[in-house]
Scaffold this motif. Structure first.
Motif, PDB file in Angstrom:
ATOM      1  N   THR A   1       0.839  -1.196   0.000  1.00 33.14           N
ATOM      2  CA  THR A   1       0.000   0.000   0.000  1.00 33.14           C
ATOM      3  C   THR A   1       0.873   1.244   0.000  1.00 33.14           C
ATOM      4  O   THR A   1       1.891   1.307   0.700  1.00 33.14           O
ATOM      5  N   GLY A   2       0.485   2.225  -0.793  1.00 43.82           N
ATOM      6  CA  GLY A   2       1.190   3.492  -0.826  1.00 43.82           C
ATOM      7  C   GLY A   2       0.693   4.411   0.284  1.00 43.82           C
ATOM      8  O   GLY A   2      -0.418   4.266   0.799  1.00 43.82           O
ATOM      9  N   VAL A   3       1.544   5.350   0.678  1.00 46.35           N
ATOM     10  CA  VAL A   3       1.201   6.343   1.695  1.00 46.35           C
ATOM     11  C   VAL A   3       0.972   7.668   0.989  1.00 46.35           C
ATOM     12  O   VAL A   3       1.905   8.299   0.490  1.00 46.35           O
ATOM     13  N   CYS A   4      -0.288   8.076   0.928  1.00 47.08           N
ATOM     14  CA  CYS A   4      -0.712   9.275   0.194  1.00 47.08           C
ATOM     15  C   CYS A   4      -1.059  10.381   1.186  1.00 47.08           C
ATOM     16  O   CYS A   4      -1.563  10.096   2.278  1.00 47.08           O
ATOM     17  N   PRO A   5      -0.823  11.655   0.851  1.00 46.44           N
ATOM     18  CA  PRO A   5      -1.198  12.743   1.767  1.00 46.44           C
ATOM     19  C   PRO A   5      -2.664  12.713   2.173  1.00 46.44           C
ATOM     20  O   PRO A   5      -3.012  13.136   3.285  1.00 46.44           O
ATOM     21  N   THR A   6      -3.523  12.216   1.305  1.00 41.64           N
ATOM     22  CA  THR A   6      -4.953  12.147   1.615  1.00 41.64           C
ATOM     23  C   THR A   6      -5.234  11.254   2.812  1.00 41.64           C
ATOM     24  O   THR A   6      -6.265  11.389   3.470  1.00 41.64           O
ATOM     25  N   ASP A   7      -4.319  10.333   3.109  1.00 39.67           N
ATOM     26  CA  ASP A   7      -4.527   9.374   4.201  1.00 39.67           C
ATOM     27  C   ASP A   7      -4.128   9.910   5.565  1.00 39.67           C
ATOM     28  O   ASP A   7      -4.212   9.183   6.556  1.00 39.67           O
ATOM     29  N   ASN A   8      -3.675  11.157   5.649  1.00 40.62           N
ATOM     30  CA  ASN A   8      -3.365  11.738   6.954  1.00 40.62           C
ATOM     31  C   ASN A   8      -4.636  11.833   7.790  1.00 40.62           C
ATOM     32  O   ASN A   8      -5.638  12.385   7.323  1.00 40.62           O
ATOM     33  N   PRO A   9      -4.639  11.310   9.015  1.00 41.99           N
ATOM     34  CA  PRO A   9      -5.843  11.413   9.854  1.00 41.99           C
ATOM     35  C   PRO A   9      -6.075  12.862  10.275  1.00 41.99           C
ATOM     36  O   PRO A   9      -5.370  13.381  11.131  1.00 41.99           O
TER      37      PRO A   9
END
Length: 375
Positions: A44-52
């Motif tokens: 899985t990639g870590v995307c800025p959108t995934d910041n809580p």
């Protein structure tokens, strides 16, 4: 061990509240219901959108850019079987609604919250969750929830891909690469010999540079406040690189001077009101086109002067790069295998899943383009 029809206990990164680190927890993942598929996530990639962040629902299993293998299928699923390599995505394609049946859009009626797609699909279609942790139901995220060893998605959010696909690379096709590359090709419709400006050089922006290059642009100006990204941008086709912090006048004025009045196409991959304004004003009057790729949920939006539009500039947006997801994702995987574009250059770090907070530190500090988490 046969897990078909059984609850699976596995590790997931839970965001219990906004602006706090992820917690690695044991979760229970229920079997898929009708027209659902349970997937073992491999990368899985870590995307800025995934910041809580504030505005999301909590507690949540974030993550929306991944690739994996089908573990089991629910009733009514005929296009997938256990063992298939797959890519889930946040942009569904049911192939039945008025949007899917139209050649004019890649939106789908299964996106129930058009005003804020980033918090859409937080539950399955029957309004329940497939995740529980410590006796509490956990929200899904963007129809994917890839920060878990196993997840459940709708079959409308899933594409089968080639058996020999490299999952640690093609996972980027689930969001970042497709969004930027497609924005240039499908939505901006960059033309051969044209001039382009790309604002923001994260995974999406660098992919937009690739798209401009593939479309035949003669000049591609790449803009970012982090000059360390310029080497990659030039390797992917950028002809000029500009850091607004190094300039003594607004970036749009500099671009206008460099291009005798402005570029033919600009792509804003940041989504702030400031960059949207600069991207629009960096295009030439008469026919300049600005495509908004990034979208920050907390931004108030863009104020457009009517004269900009009256004089022939246009502004449009893109969702998942304009790709009809189920149809297009397998073809993009094949194009990567055939070396039509380079995903390897976008991956700066690969870390084990339990290092997820370290991955977000790298992202927030501007030290990574994409970090891939592996299980």
């Amino acid at each position: 061990m046969n897990t078909n029809g059984k609850v699976i206990r596995c590790k997931a990164a839970i965001a219990w509240e906004a602006n706090q680190p992820f917690c690695i927890e044991e979760v229970e993942v229920s079997p898929p219901r009708a027209h659902e598929v349970r997937i073992q996530v491999r990368a899985t990639g870590v995307c800025p959108t995934d910041n809580p962040k504030k505005g999301a629902l909590f507690p949540t299993v974030f993550g929306h850019e991944c690739a994996g293998v089908v573990e089991s299928t629910g009733p009514g699923v005929t296009n997938f079987k256990p063992g298939d390599k797959v890519i889930p995505f946040f942009a569904p394609q049911c192939k039945k609604c008025k949007f899917c049946l139209s050649p004019l859009t890649n939106l789908c009626g299964k996106l129930r919250e058009f005003k804020n797609p980033n918090i859409d699909q937080t539950l399955m279609e029957d309004k329940t969750s497939r995740f529980t942790c410590k006796g509490k139901a956990i929200y899904h995220y963007m129809g994917v929830s890839s920060f878990s060893q196993y997840t459940v998605v709708s079959e409308a959010n899933l594409a089968k891909i080639d058996d020999d696909a490299n999952l640690e690379r093609v996972c980027l096709i689930g969001c970042g690469f497709s969004s930027g590359y497609g924005a240039a090709i499908n939505d901006a419709k960059v033309t051969p010999g044209s001039t382009c400006a790309v604002f923001g050089l994260g995974c999406v922006g660098l992919s937009a540079v690739m798209g401009c290059k593939t479309a035949g642009a003669s000049r591609i100006i790449a803009i970012d406040i982090n000059s360390e990204k310029f080497t990659k941008a030039k390797a992917l086709g950028a002809t000029d690189c500009l850091n607004p912090r190094d300039l003594d006048k607004p970036i749009q004025d500099v671009i206008s001077e460099l291009t005798n009045g402005g570029v033919d196409f600009s792509l804003d991959c940041v989504g702030s009101s400031q960059t949207m304004k600069a991207a629009l004003e960096s295009t030439i009057v008469g026919w300049g086109s600005c495509t908004v790729v990034g979208a920050k949920a907390d931004e108030k939006g863009l104020s457009v002067f009517p004269v900009d539009l009256i004089l022939g500039r246009t502004i449009n947006g893109t969702f998942f790069g304009g790709w009809k997801s189920v149809d297009s994702v397998p073809n993009l995987v094949t194009d990567y295998k055939n070396k039509k574009f380079d995903l390897d250059i976008l991956v700066t770090h690969t870390l084990p899943f339990d290092k997820i907070n370290e991955a977000f530190d790298l992202l927030n500090q501007g030290k990574s383009i994409r970090t891939i988490l592996t299980f």
